[in-house]
Design a protein around this motif. Structure first.
Motif, PDB file in Angstrom:
ATOM      1  N   HIS A 552      -3.147  70.965  48.179  1.00 59.59           N
ATOM      2  CA  HIS A 552      -3.065  71.134  49.637  1.00 59.59           C
ATOM      3  C   HIS A 552      -4.386  70.780  50.301  1.00 59.59           C
ATOM      4  CE1 HIS A 552       0.889  73.066  49.577  1.00 59.59           C
ATOM      5  NE2 HIS A 552       0.489  73.742  48.513  1.00 59.59           N
ATOM      6  N   LEU A 553      -5.492  71.163  49.655  1.00 54.83           N
ATOM      7  CA  LEU A 553      -6.804  70.826  50.205  1.00 54.83           C
ATOM      8  C   LEU A 553      -7.013  69.317  50.256  1.00 54.83           C
ATOM      9  CD1 LEU A 553      -9.359  73.375  48.738  1.00 54.83           C
ATOM     10  CD2 LEU A 553      -9.148  72.696  51.125  1.00 54.83           C
ATOM     11  N   ALA A 554      -6.626  68.632  49.185  1.00 56.69           N
ATOM     12  CA  ALA A 554      -6.798  67.175  49.135  1.00 56.69           C
ATOM     13  C   ALA A 554      -6.017  66.499  50.254  1.00 56.69           C
ATOM     14  CB  ALA A 554      -6.355  66.644  47.777  1.00 56.69           C
ATOM     15  N   LYS A 555      -4.787  66.955  50.465  1.00 58.67           N
ATOM     16  CA  LYS A 555      -3.958  66.353  51.521  1.00 58.67           C
ATOM     17  C   LYS A 555      -4.572  66.609  52.896  1.00 58.67           C
ATOM     18  CE  LYS A 555       0.781  66.143  53.250  1.00 58.67           C
ATOM     19  NZ  LYS A 555       2.163  66.661  53.122  1.00 58.67           N
ATOM     20  N   MET A 556      -5.088  67.825  53.110  1.00 56.97           N
ATOM     21  CA  MET A 556      -5.655  68.167  54.410  1.00 56.97           C
ATOM     22  C   MET A 556      -6.960  67.414  54.673  1.00 56.97           C
ATOM     23  SD  MET A 556      -6.446  71.943  56.015  1.00 56.97           S
ATOM     24  CE  MET A 556      -7.849  72.318  54.975  1.00 56.97           C
ATOM     25  N   LEU A 557      -7.865  67.387  53.684  1.00 58.46           N
ATOM     26  CA  LEU A 557      -9.163  66.764  53.889  1.00 58.46           C
ATOM     27  C   LEU A 557      -9.098  65.239  53.917  1.00 58.46           C
ATOM     28  CD1 LEU A 557     -11.355  69.025  51.558  1.00 58.46           C
ATOM     29  CD2 LEU A 557     -11.158  69.153  54.033  1.00 58.46           C
ATOM     30  N   LEU A 558      -8.270  64.656  53.025  1.00 62.55           N
ATOM     31  CA  LEU A 558      -8.214  63.185  52.919  1.00 62.55           C
ATOM     32  C   LEU A 558      -7.283  62.568  53.955  1.00 62.55           C
ATOM     33  CD1 LEU A 558      -8.111  62.810  49.028  1.00 62.55           C
ATOM     34  CD2 LEU A 558     -10.083  62.484  50.523  1.00 62.55           C
ATOM     35  N   GLU A 559      -6.099  63.159  54.144  1.00 63.75           N
ATOM     36  CA  GLU A 559      -5.098  62.549  55.020  1.00 63.75           C
ATOM     37  C   GLU A 559      -5.206  63.037  56.459  1.00 63.75           C
ATOM     38  OE1 GLU A 559      -1.206  62.954  53.315  1.00 63.75           O
ATOM     39  OE2 GLU A 559      -1.878  62.412  51.297  1.00 63.75           O
ATOM     40  N   GLU A 560      -5.301  64.361  56.655  1.00 60.08           N
ATOM     41  CA  GLU A 560      -5.330  64.877  58.021  1.00 60.08           C
ATOM     42  C   GLU A 560      -6.705  64.711  58.658  1.00 60.08           C
ATOM     43  OE1 GLU A 560      -3.724  68.806  58.458  1.00 60.08           O
ATOM     44  OE2 GLU A 560      -2.199  68.487  56.930  1.00 60.08           O
ATOM     45  N   TYR A 561      -7.773  65.063  57.915  1.00 57.39           N
ATOM     46  CA  TYR A 561      -9.114  64.999  58.480  1.00 57.39           C
ATOM     47  C   TYR A 561      -9.791  63.660  58.245  1.00 57.39           C
ATOM     48  CZ  TYR A 561      -8.776  70.059  59.136  1.00 57.39           C
ATOM     49  OH  TYR A 561      -8.391  71.313  59.543  1.00 57.39           O
ATOM     50  N   GLN A 562      -9.199  62.792  57.403  1.00 54.63           N
ATOM     51  CA  GLN A 562      -9.715  61.431  57.175  1.00 54.63           C
ATOM     52  C   GLN A 562     -11.147  61.424  56.648  1.00 54.63           C
ATOM     53  OE1 GLN A 562      -7.859  58.374  57.813  1.00 54.63           O
ATOM     54  NE2 GLN A 562      -6.228  59.896  57.749  1.00 54.63           N
ATOM     55  N   LEU A 563     -11.478  62.402  55.812  1.00 50.77           N
ATOM     56  CA  LEU A 563     -12.804  62.419  55.195  1.00 50.77           C
ATOM     57  C   LEU A 563     -12.821  61.488  53.978  1.00 50.77           C
ATOM     58  CD1 LEU A 563     -13.654  66.225  55.338  1.00 50.77           C
ATOM     59  CD2 LEU A 563     -14.994  64.403  56.394  1.00 50.77           C
ATOM     60  N   PRO A 564     -13.853  60.687  53.780  1.00 47.13           N
ATOM     61  CA  PRO A 564     -13.923  59.816  52.599  1.00 47.13           C
ATOM     62  C   PRO A 564     -13.941  60.654  51.311  1.00 47.13           C
ATOM     63  CG  PRO A 564     -15.537  59.155  54.257  1.00 47.13           C
ATOM     64  CD  PRO A 564     -14.993  60.474  54.691  1.00 47.13           C
ATOM     65  N   ARG A 565     -13.274  60.144  50.286  1.00 42.84           N
ATOM     66  CA  ARG A 565     -13.164  60.874  49.018  1.00 42.84           C
ATOM     67  C   ARG A 565     -14.535  61.122  48.389  1.00 42.84           C
ATOM     68  NH1 ARG A 565      -9.247  61.896  45.005  1.00 42.84           N
ATOM     69  NH2 ARG A 565      -7.630  60.986  46.337  1.00 42.84           N
ATOM     70  N   LYS A 566     -15.496  60.211  48.621  1.00 43.50           N
ATOM     71  CA  LYS A 566     -16.803  60.347  47.969  1.00 43.50           C
ATOM     72  C   LYS A 566     -17.564  61.579  48.446  1.00 43.50           C
ATOM     73  CE  LYS A 566     -19.135  57.229  51.230  1.00 43.50           C
ATOM     74  NZ  LYS A 566     -19.943  55.992  51.357  1.00 43.50           N
ATOM     75  N   TYR A 567     -17.131  62.160  49.585  1.00 40.27           N
ATOM     76  CA  TYR A 567     -17.794  63.346  50.095  1.00 40.27           C
ATOM     77  C   TYR A 567     -17.060  64.634  49.708  1.00 40.27           C
ATOM     78  CZ  TYR A 567     -20.460  60.027  52.904  1.00 40.27           C
ATOM     79  OH  TYR A 567     -21.261  58.989  53.309  1.00 40.27           O
ATOM     80  N   ILE A 568     -16.110  64.539  48.796  1.00 37.96           N
ATOM     81  CA  ILE A 568     -15.372  65.723  48.350  1.00 37.96           C
ATOM     82  C   ILE A 568     -15.497  65.813  46.837  1.00 37.96           C
ATOM     83  CG2 ILE A 568     -13.149  66.913  48.363  1.00 37.96           C
ATOM     84  CD1 ILE A 568     -12.374  65.150  50.771  1.00 37.96           C
ATOM     85  N   GLN A 569     -15.950  66.931  46.351  1.00 39.43           N
ATOM     86  CA  GLN A 569     -16.197  67.121  44.933  1.00 39.43           C
ATOM     87  C   GLN A 569     -15.269  68.202  44.376  1.00 39.43           C
ATOM     88  OE1 GLN A 569     -20.420  67.431  43.429  1.00 39.43           O
ATOM     89  NE2 GLN A 569     -19.804  69.539  43.028  1.00 39.43           N
ATOM     90  N   GLY A 570     -14.549  67.852  43.304  1.00 39.72           N
ATOM     91  CA  GLY A 570     -13.705  68.840  42.648  1.00 39.72           C
ATOM     92  C   GLY A 570     -12.220  68.583  42.774  1.00 39.72           C
ATOM     93  N   LEU A 571     -11.827  67.441  43.348  1.00 42.11           N
ATOM     94  CA  LEU A 571     -10.396  67.150  43.492  1.00 42.11           C
ATOM     95  C   LEU A 571      -9.718  66.920  42.141  1.00 42.11           C
ATOM     96  CD1 LEU A 571     -10.349  64.759  46.604  1.00 42.11           C
ATOM     97  CD2 LEU A 571      -9.843  67.198  46.517  1.00 42.11           C
ATOM     98  N   GLU A 572     -10.503  66.588  41.117  1.00 43.08           N
ATOM     99  CA  GLU A 572      -9.904  66.337  39.796  1.00 43.08           C
ATOM    100  C   GLU A 572      -9.420  67.626  39.136  1.00 43.08           C
ATOM    101  OE1 GLU A 572     -14.172  67.357  39.278  1.00 43.08           O
ATOM    102  OE2 GLU A 572     -13.055  65.994  40.608  1.00 43.08           O
TER     103      GLU A 572
END
Length: 581
Positions: A552-572
């Protein structure tokens, strides 16, 4: 002391003998301070119980607001609208269109009479002024022109000599319902420089800067520079009030209109949107999620079109007035940590027509989802370090110079070409001279490496420069911070009974309010979400939500908030979805 009591009795005959003794006591300590205004006029200030009670210029005595709060009927009083106070404190005189006409009529004064200025609904004076015309002349002029030359106000530097207390709430002697229902809330005043020009003519007394010992700050930028009352008609009917107000707005400069809009949305947001439980609140969230939603239809807040230019300066002005307190809880990220909802300006603010307080309070619960989040623009930058100075000084840069990666690349390419370091046999290589050797090679490499590939040369150069980054939040000025920006850190921890929780850190660095994210996540996944302090840090918080919620966090941060993946750590660490049988 006896002479002072005699002078006070002559200047203010309304004081009884008992009040006079109380005002100038026999045994209590009475201090006298000599100060000078910016223009050099001598001012004598009389202090009692650490508060200034009188000030004297050219042998004329004037009461301070502290005195008038104890004796509110000492001077004839004229009322004005609460928003006027801020402009009076900024150095403006009181214009007649900004004076409230009571149903009982004005007190009878003559030209040059010392008067008190009060706010509508409160008898406690907030300013001391000299009438520039008699009551009859005011009415004959159709309530147009300058009515009062302001000498001293609540919140000026003379007030700051005291205990900086707020005006008490004193009920009006006569409740005038017509005044409360009046739609006109715009006032006009003549802006002035915040300096004093005391003279023997009381009509030449000017504004609150009279008694200042230091320069006014940016709050004085709120002052008007022109008289705006000349083309307003004297209307008394309720319908005409709206027309006069609209005319006043149209005659203001665009900058003054934007200042007024920011003030309106600021007080509206504090009164209807922000709750004590929301604090600490990111200043960017306050602007985007609270103030923007209070903006009237057809208008748009733009800080660059105001006199402040930066939202941080606007908040500094509000902090100077002790309405709120702003602190930098995280490096480069400011938050509102305290709000004084009992401040007179907040209490006096009336929600504009068309806004419902109840509806606003309900909207605030869901506004975080409705507001569009704009991901910040993040640009990596590089600072010239001491070791790299020889390589960059030819291009005119010195220690601490800030460069982008493309600028670093161009500087290195020009340096190589200028010094003819490109290998003649293989142009993919660069010859290492003494400066490149000292700047880019380790000691163990200096005897072994004589050539470097272009990519290796550039990457070594970037690695040895000081890392910086620039963050630009929506509607705000860019912020440059040291180091690389920390990514949003997502971890899954195990609690008692083999229960898992998801922990999210560093949301504030990207302009995300942790409380808002927690509220949205709680609604999305129907699980408990809380805000907890980050262990080992001061004033930093993290979001903790039950279960492994990384999907849910990945969907919210990447898709809704459009944050680049390189600035998010721990999605794996997202849970693996089982196969359906």
């Amino acid at each position: 002391r006896r002479k002072l009591r005699t002078d006070v009795a002559a200047a203010f005959p309304n004081l009884s003998a008992e009040q006079l003794t109380e005002f100038i006591p026999n045994k209590e300590e009475l201090n006298v301070i000599k100060i000078h205004s910016h223009k050099g006029e001598a001012v004598t200030v009389y202090m009692n119980n650490r508060n200034p009670i009188l000030f004297e210029i050219e042998k004329a005595l004037y009461p301070t607001v502290y005195t008038l709060w104890v004796y509110p009927d000492l001077l004839p009083a004229f009322s004005t609208w609460p928003p006027v106070l801020q402009k009076l404190a900024g150095g403006a005189d009181l214009m007649l269109p900004g004076v409230v006409v009571p149903s009982s009529g004005f007190p009878q004064v003559e030209r040059g009479t010392l008067c008190a200025v009060t706010l509508l609904g409160n008898r406690a004076p907030v300013a001391v002024a000299v009438a520039t015309m008699s009551t009859a002349e005011m009415l004959a002029a159709g309530m147009k022109g300058k009515g009062f030359a302001v000498l001293h106000t609540y919140m000026d530097h003379l007030w700051e000599y005291g205990d900086k207390s707020y005006p008490p709430t004193l009920a009006p002697l006569v409740t005038d319902s017509a005044e409360k229902e009046s739609a006109e809330d715009e006032e006009e005043m003549e802006g002035k420089e915040p300096v004093i020009s005391f003279s023997t003519d009381p009509l030449q007394h000017v504004d609150v800067g009279d008694l200042s010992l230091k320069e006014r700050d940016s709050c004085a930028g709120l002052m008007g520079k022109e008289e705006l009352h000349e083309n307003r008609a004297a209307e008394t009917a309720e319908d005409a009030n709206t027309e006069v107000q609209q005319e006043a707005e149209d005659s203001r400069t665009p900058q003054e209109q934007m200042d007024a809009l920011f003030n309106q949305c600021f007080f509206h947001a504090l009164k209807c949107k922000v709750k004590k439980s929301d604090l600490p609140l990111l200043t960017s969230t306050f602007l985007r999620s609270h103030m923007f939603s209070c903006c009237p239809a057809g208008q748009q807040l733009d800080i660059k079109k105001s006199s402040y230019k930066k939202f941080s300066k606007f908040l500094q002005c509000m902090q100077h007035q002790k309405i709120l307190q702003v602190k930098e809880l995280n490096k480069g990220v400011e938050s509102i940590v305290e709000v004084d909802w009992k401040h007179p300006d907040v209490k006096a603010f009336a929600v504009p027509a068309g806004f419902s307080s109840a509806a606003a309070a309900q909207d605030s619960k869901s506004e975080d989802r409705e507001q569009v989040y704009h991901a910040p623009e993040i640009i990596p930058l590089y600072g010239v370090s001491t070791k790299m100075i020889p390589l960059f000084q030819e291009s005119g840069h010195r220690k601490g110079s800030i460069l982008s990666s493309s600028e670093v690349r161009n500087i290195i390419i020009n340096y190589v070409k200028t010094n003819e370091l490109v290998d003649e046999t293989n142009k993919n290589f660069v010859k290492v001279n003494a400066i490149l050797c000292d700047c880019l090679l380790d000691k163990s490499e200096q005897d072994e490496i004589s050539h470097l590939k272009w990519d290796d040369l550039l990457s070594r150069c970037l690695q040895r420069l000081q890392p910086l980054h620039q963050v630009t939040f929506f509607g705000q000025e860019p912020i440059v911070r040291k180091g690389n920006i920390e990514p949003i850190d997502i971890t899954v921890a195990q609690r008692s009974s083999n229960k898992k929780v998801t922990i999210i850190k560093n949301l504030e660095l990207y302009g995300l309010d942790p409380q808002c994210v927690a509220n949205i996540l709680q609604q999305k996944v129907q699980a408990s979400a809380t805000i907890t302090p980050v262990p080992g840090t001061k004033d930093r918080v993290q979001v903790q939500i039950q279960g492994n919620q990384i999907h849910h966090l990945a969907k919210m941060l990447l898709e809704e908030y459009q944050l680049p993946r390189k600035y998010i750590q721990g999605l794996e660490k997202a849970p693996k979805l089982g196969r359906k049988k």
